[in-house]
Enzyme design. Structure first.
Site, PDB file in Angstrom:
ATOM      1  N   ASP A 162      -1.976  12.891   8.521  1.00 53.93           N
ATOM      2  CA  ASP A 162      -3.140  13.795   8.489  1.00 53.93           C
ATOM      3  C   ASP A 162      -4.014  13.544   7.258  1.00 53.93           C
ATOM      4  OD1 ASP A 162      -1.014  14.856   7.120  1.00 53.93           O
ATOM      5  OD2 ASP A 162      -0.991  16.763   8.217  1.00 53.93           O
ATOM      6  N   GLU A 221     -10.476  20.547   7.536  1.00 53.29           N
ATOM      7  CA  GLU A 221      -9.344  21.464   7.540  1.00 53.29           C
ATOM      8  C   GLU A 221      -8.359  21.126   6.423  1.00 53.29           C
ATOM      9  OE1 GLU A 221      -6.534  22.678  11.220  1.00 53.29           O
ATOM     10  OE2 GLU A 221      -5.851  21.127   9.858  1.00 53.29           O
ATOM     11  N   GLU A 222      -8.360  19.873   5.995  1.00 48.52           N
ATOM     12  CA  GLU A 222      -7.401  19.425   4.975  1.00 48.52           C
ATOM     13  C   GLU A 222      -7.896  19.628   3.550  1.00 48.52           C
ATOM     14  OE1 GLU A 222      -4.306  18.505   5.366  1.00 48.52           O
ATOM     15  OE2 GLU A 222      -4.390  18.543   7.553  1.00 48.52           O
ATOM     16  N   ASP A 257       0.846  -1.196   0.000  1.00 53.38           N
ATOM     17  CA  ASP A 257       0.000   0.000   0.000  1.00 53.38           C
ATOM     18  C   ASP A 257       0.878   1.241   0.000  1.00 53.38           C
ATOM     19  OD1 ASP A 257      -2.217  -1.618   0.328  1.00 53.38           O
ATOM     20  OD2 ASP A 257      -2.021  -1.585   2.516  1.00 53.38           O
ATOM     21  N   GLU A 267     -11.757  24.096  14.762  1.00 52.19           N
ATOM     22  CA  GLU A 267     -11.086  23.994  16.060  1.00 52.19           C
ATOM     23  C   GLU A 267     -11.829  24.787  17.143  1.00 52.19           C
ATOM     24  OE1 GLU A 267      -7.417  25.351  14.280  1.00 52.19           O
ATOM     25  OE2 GLU A 267      -6.480  23.390  14.476  1.00 52.19           O
ATOM     26  N   LEU A 320      -6.643  15.708  11.922  1.00 51.39           N
ATOM     27  CA  LEU A 320      -5.514  15.454  12.814  1.00 51.39           C
ATOM     28  C   LEU A 320      -4.984  16.795  13.299  1.00 51.39           C
ATOM     29  CD1 LEU A 320      -4.555  12.709  13.669  1.00 51.39           C
ATOM     30  CD2 LEU A 320      -2.581  13.007  12.200  1.00 51.39           C
ATOM     31  N   ASP A 321      -5.226  17.035  14.567  1.00 50.50           N
ATOM     32  CA  ASP A 321      -4.804  18.311  15.163  1.00 50.50           C
ATOM     33  C   ASP A 321      -3.491  18.104  15.902  1.00 50.50           C
ATOM     34  OD1 ASP A 321      -5.382  21.078  16.291  1.00 50.50           O
ATOM     35  OD2 ASP A 321      -5.173  19.869  18.100  1.00 50.50           O
ATOM     36  N   ASP A 369     -11.454  18.650  11.923  1.00 51.80           N
ATOM     37  CA  ASP A 369      -9.996  18.763  11.817  1.00 51.80           C
ATOM     38  C   ASP A 369      -9.508  17.329  12.018  1.00 51.80           C
ATOM     39  OD1 ASP A 369      -7.293  19.097  12.121  1.00 51.80           O
ATOM     40  OD2 ASP A 369      -7.410  20.591  13.715  1.00 51.80           O
TER      41      ASP A 369
HETATM   42  P1  AHG Z   1      -3.057  21.471  13.001  1.00 51.02           P
HETATM   43  O1  AHG Z   1      -2.044  20.399  13.280  1.00 51.02           O
HETATM   44  O2  AHG Z   1      -4.442  20.924  12.856  1.00 51.02           O
HETATM   45  O3  AHG Z   1      -2.661  22.382  11.879  1.00 51.02           O
HETATM   46  O4  AHG Z   1      -3.179  22.400  14.310  1.00 51.02           O
HETATM   47  C1  AHG Z   1      -2.037  22.822  14.992  1.00 51.02           C
HETATM   48  C2  AHG Z   1      -2.447  23.874  15.968  1.00 51.02           C
HETATM   49  C3  AHG Z   1      -2.989  23.437  17.307  1.00 51.02           C
HETATM   50  O5  AHG Z   1      -3.102  22.089  17.518  1.00 51.02           O
HETATM   51  C4  AHG Z   1      -2.071  24.046  18.300  1.00 51.02           C
HETATM   52  O6  AHG Z   1      -2.791  24.574  19.367  1.00 51.02           O
HETATM   53  C5  AHG Z   1      -1.340  25.100  17.528  1.00 51.02           C
HETATM   54  O7  AHG Z   1      -1.321  24.662  16.204  1.00 51.02           O
HETATM   55  C6  AHG Z   1       0.065  25.334  17.993  1.00 51.02           C
HETATM   56  O8  AHG Z   1       0.604  26.385  17.277  1.00 51.02           O
HETATM   57  P2  AHG Z   1       2.030  27.031  17.611  1.00 51.02           P
HETATM   58  O9  AHG Z   1       3.042  26.030  17.169  1.00 51.02           O
HETATM   59  O10 AHG Z   1       2.041  28.291  16.792  1.00 51.02           O
HETATM   60  O11 AHG Z   1       2.058  27.312  19.079  1.00 51.02           O
HETATM   61 MN    MN Z   2      -5.712  21.724  14.259  1.00 49.81          MN
HETATM   62 MN    MN Z   3      -5.160  19.493  11.403  1.00 44.65          MN
END
Ligand code: AHG
Ligand code: MN
Ligand code: MN
Length: 341
Positions: free
Chosen positions: A71, A94-95, A65, A280, A118-119, A116
């Site tokens: 994400d 979000e993606e 695969d 979020e 994968l956050d 979202d």
């Molecule tokens: P994602 O991975 O969905 O893009 O979100 C990342 C976000 C969130 O999870 C977190 O609170 C924030 O980015 C952290 O940002 P900094 O690195 O600027 O602090």
């Molecule tokens: Mn996020």
């Molecule tokens: Mn995300």
């Protein structure tokens, strides 16, 4: 009534429905499907460290695969898990830049799903907690055809349910349908989410503040004053504590359980902050408010912001009611003294 120990997610949802005689069971089916998708994503997250052994992303793995970035895997898993139940008319992630229509041959439903997938994804390689966030609305567009952008751009107070999954030392799913906030921990031995956090209430005030302090020099004076105040003062005889994981899901989960405040402010470089309103901030605000907390952009309730774009950002101050009120006061006072000068 089952004992708490064996209250599974599906059973809990069923029992909740019995209290609302008008319920059609649709929301239960949606939450069950989301729970299933979360189990699959959780399994894949647990394998993340093996990617180097089983195949790099973009390569073909040992079973032939294509290995996807986690994400993108989570995004595709959620779309696949949720697009055939007949409950949704449109989705957004979000993606993906645009709204996601359901495949033409699928039944169209009356709900709208935003997520979202994968956050905190920048934390994956360091084995730090990451998560999934979801938000559910009722459709507002006329007719039974495909949903529209208008269905996705609803203010957060119109959410019918919201939740998140933290992939941490264990996998925990937290959801609310507006009446109580409930947390379920995934038991890996038999693959069920079991009720572990019944009717979560956030403390009125906490001792932990959570913010990326590396951005300090770009902050407004009111926010700087607030952080200086916390550093110089105590709460219940003990100094304030700073905790910042850098995954919103994990930072909010801790805030919900222990109290305190999580902030992602706007600053001189990014006036709207970083976090996305629809994927979020709105779901987290709905959960935290349902647990008795507060969530604002510094002035206004997050849930009352009228969205104008799918991926718009907003500053956010969220957590224990008294902590959020206090940072708002600091920011208001600094603004007033700026005007007077
Ligand atoms: P994602 O991975 O969905 O893009 O979100 C990342 C976000 C969130 O999870 C977190 O609170 C924030 O980015 C952290 O940002 P900094 O690195 O600027 O602090
Ligand atoms: Mn996020
Ligand atoms: Mn995300």
């Amino acid at each position: 009534m089952a004992t708490k120990r064996f209250m599974t997610l599906p059973r809990h949802i069923l029992e909740g429905e019995k209290l609302h005689p008008g319920a059609t069971g649709e929301l239960s089916a949606i939450l069950n499907q989301l729970g299933l998708a979360a189990k699959v994503i959780s399994l894949e997250v647990n394998k993340a460290g093996l990617v180097d052994i089983l195949g790099f992303t973009g390569e073909t793995n040992y079973s032939g695969d294509q290995v996807k970035k986690l994400d993108i895997f989570a995004h595709e898993m959620l779309v696949k898990a949720m697009d055939h139940g007949g409950h949704f008319c449109v989705m957004a992630s979000e993606e993906e830049e645009d709204i996601i229509h359901l495949p033409p041959h699928h039944k169209i439903g009356k709900y709208v799903l935003l997520f979202d997938p994968l956050d905190g994804s920048s934390n994956i390689d360091a084995n730090v907690s990451i998560g999934t966030i979801f938000s559910i609305y009722r459709r507002v567009s006329e007719g039974n055809g495909p949903g529209t952008l208008e269905d996705c751009l609803q203010p957060g107070y119109k959410q019918v349910a919201a939740g998140y999954v933290v992939y941490g030392s264990s996998t925990v799913l937290v959801y609310t349908a507006g009446h109580g906030v409930f947390g379920f921990t995934l038991d890996p031995s038999f693959g069920e989410f079991l009720l572990s956090h019944d009717n979560i209430k956030i403390p009125k005030r906490g001792r932990i503040y959570s913010i990326n302090e590396g951005n300090y020099n770009s902050w407004d004076r009111g926010l700087k004053n607030y952080i200086k105040y916390l550093q110089a003062n105590k709460f219940e005889g003990k100094p304030y504590q700073a905790r910042y994981i850098g995954s919103m899901v994990a930072d909010i989960h801790r805030t919900l359980l222990y109290g305190g405040i999580f902030m992602y402010p706007g600053d001189a470089r990014n006036p709207k902050g970083k976090l996305r309103l629809m994927y979020e901030c709105n779901p987290m605000a709905f959960i935290v408010e349902s647990a008795g907390g507060r969530a604002t952009d510094g002035k206004k309730r997050i849930l009352e912001i009228q969205p104008t774009a799918l991926h718009q950002r907003t500053p956010i101050f969220i957590g224990s009611e008294e902590d959020v009120l206090l940072v708002e006061k600091f920011m208001r006072e600094a603004e007033l003294s700026n005007i007077e000068k």
